[in-house]
Design an enzyme around this catalytic site. Structure first.
Site, PDB file in Angstrom:
ATOM      1  N   GLY A 151      15.124  52.430 -28.305  1.00 35.79           N
ATOM      2  CA  GLY A 151      13.315  52.053 -28.409  1.00 35.79           C
ATOM      3  C   GLY A 151      12.900  51.746 -27.329  1.00 35.79           C
ATOM      4  N   THR A 152      13.353  51.287 -26.362  1.00 37.30           N
ATOM      5  CA  THR A 152      12.700  50.296 -25.339  1.00 37.30           C
ATOM      6  C   THR A 152      12.862  51.342 -23.878  1.00 37.30           C
ATOM      7  OG1 THR A 152      13.813  48.107 -25.882  1.00 37.30           O
ATOM      8  CG2 THR A 152      13.737  48.977 -23.310  1.00 37.30           C
ATOM      9  N   HIS A 163      19.939  51.173 -35.048  1.00 34.63           N
ATOM     10  CA  HIS A 163      18.890  50.582 -35.239  1.00 34.63           C
ATOM     11  C   HIS A 163      18.562  49.835 -36.248  1.00 34.63           C
ATOM     12  CE1 HIS A 163      17.446  47.078 -33.090  1.00 34.63           C
ATOM     13  NE2 HIS A 163      17.185  48.081 -32.172  1.00 34.63           N
ATOM     14  N   THR A 175      27.468  59.735 -19.011  1.00 34.71           N
ATOM     15  CA  THR A 175      27.756  59.453 -19.943  1.00 34.71           C
ATOM     16  C   THR A 175      27.764  58.918 -21.498  1.00 34.71           C
ATOM     17  OG1 THR A 175      30.041  59.686 -19.166  1.00 34.71           O
ATOM     18  CG2 THR A 175      31.234  59.964 -21.080  1.00 34.71           C
ATOM     19  N   CYS A 222       0.292  31.557 -30.428  1.00 35.35           N
ATOM     20  CA  CYS A 222       0.626  30.581 -28.932  1.00 35.35           C
ATOM     21  C   CYS A 222      -0.502  30.682 -28.202  1.00 35.35           C
ATOM     22  CB  CYS A 222       1.389  31.902 -27.908  1.00 35.35           C
ATOM     23  SG  CYS A 222       1.254  33.255 -27.776  1.00 35.35           S
TER      24      CYS A 222
END
Ligand SMILES: Cc1ncc(COP(=O)(O)O)c(C=O)c1O
Length: 395
Positions: free
Chosen positions: A74-75, A211, A248, A340
């Site tokens: 995805g990245t 995944h 590849t 955070c």
């Protein structure tokens, strides 16, 4: 009683490989070992498998195989859409939201820091939904600015991996089209869990990662709407992926991804029903046993949110900081993080972006998959309730 094997409730992070997928991949790891770029029979056999996988993905998404490019995940697919469209079209303005995945946010922030683009952040409402009126204002402002190209890149995710909010791809896509903007949507969390009909969706780029739907890690894909955008390669090298991505191919990954997507589409209704019932069960049981429980974003609305994600907000307590650790000790794998607000780098930037969130509460994201059971949900709820009851007794 503690379960003998740890319970996995972190399916938004990754999912267990489906055995059917492994079966499809194994021949490509053993006897079919040729390089798909080789013209001899060993190479040709593997090339056929890769192209068959591309056709499968394209067919499921109702588009052409020529519009599907395999990536390392995805990245990389997000990076390709963003960086290559900005480079190819010389774009100088992008719009995104503060709750995007870092694959999008860090990429755009880096380009802004380099002075390549000006980055606008769209406002969010109390629940973390994109304010569409503000999005339109930003698109309008860029067109009126006059200097440089008037086309913006808009990158907004379809389903949020932490709080489960969903974006209306049709509305945002139509809005982008009316301002001639390029629209990329990070669909990593919805791919394989929702239908994407690319004959109808007004998007320029969407992405997938194997995944997240019981396929292998390290493989994904990018859809490029060929009628509307043509982009430069992201990885220069050989002629693989029709000159778009040198290197590849991850052939067993590609074959596994296609198989996993095929299974996901085949069983989607059944899995959706099962997973939705688990999520509803957790919400109901938590509400019944912890009156002060809350849920972040849209995640408690089972019909309108990403049905795989539930972001739970627990009463302020000394154990808030240790919540994930305590669950881990109890053999429950979940994730999440604090809001955070103190600038801590380990917190969640998504929770921190939600207006009015109480940083003292405890936060945990449970994410569900087809292999989870009602017993696992009950154990997780009992464990959470037990942790907080124990804490209350100590105080
Ligand atoms: C919404 C979203 N986008 C992008 C990614 C990155 O995908 P990958 O890990 O395959 O690079 C993830 C993974 O967590 C995600 O949840």
């Amino acid at each position: 009683m503690k379960p003998t094997a740890a319970i996995y409730l972190d399916n938004a992070a990754t999912t267990r490989l489906d055995p059917e997928v492994l079966d499809a991949m194994l021949p490509l790891m053993t006897e079919q070992f040729g390089n798909p770029s080789s013209i001899h029979s060993h190479g040709r056999a593997v090339r056929t498998a890769v192209e068959k996988a591309r056709k499968t993905v394209a067919m499921l998404l109702n588009t052409s195989p020529a519009e599907i490019f395999f990536t390392s995940g995805g990245t990389e697919a997000d990076n390709t859409a963003i960086r290559s469209s900005i480079e190819t079209y010389g774009l100088t303005h992008a719009i995104t939201s503060p709750v995007e995945h870092h694959a999008v946010l860090h990429t755009l922030e880096h380009l802004a820091k380099q002075g390549i683009i000006q980055l606008s952040m769209v406002s969010l409402d109390q629940k973390g939904h994109v304010d569409l009126a503000h999005l339109e204002e930003l698109l309008q402002q860029n067109q009126q600015a006059g200097a440089g190209p008037t086309r913006s890149l808009v990158s907004l995710m379809h389903g949020n991996n932490e709080i489960g909010n969903m974006l209306d791809l049709n509305r945002v896509g139509e809005l982008c089209r009316s301002y001639d903007a390029i629209f990329h949507s990070d669909t990593v969390q919805t791919m394989g869990h929702f239908q994407h009909n690319l004959q109808q969706l007004p998007v320029d780029f969407i992405v997938g990662a194997g995944h997240k739907f019981h396929g292998p890690k390290g493989v994904g894909f990018l859809y490029v709407n060929a009628d509307r955008v043509k982009i430069n390669p992201f990885v220069y090298g050989g002629a693989q992926e029709r000159n778009m991505r040198g290197g590849t191919e991850n052939v067993y990954g590609i074959v596994g991804l296609a198989k996993a997507l095929e299974i996901a589409y085949r069983d989607m209704d059944e899995h959706r029903q099962h997973i939705t019932s688990l999520k509803s069960r957790m919400i109901e049981r938590l509400r019944a046993q912890m009156p002060d429980v809350q849920f972040n974003g849209d995640s408690a609305h089972v019909d309108t949110s990403l049905y795989t994600v539930l972001n739970v907000s627990l009463p302020a307590s000394d154990i808030s900081d240790m919540l994930l650790f305590s669950l881990d000790i109890a053999r429950i794998s979940a994730s999440g993080g604090s809001a955070c607000s103190s600038g801590s780098s380990i917190g969640s930037h998504v929770l921190a972006a939600l207006p009015g969130l109480d940083a003292n509460r405890g936060y945990v994201r449970f994410s569900f998959g087809k292999y989870n059971t009602a017993d696992e949900i009950d154990y997780a709820v009992d464990t959470l309730v037990g942790l907080y009851t124990k804490e209350a007794k100590l105080v």
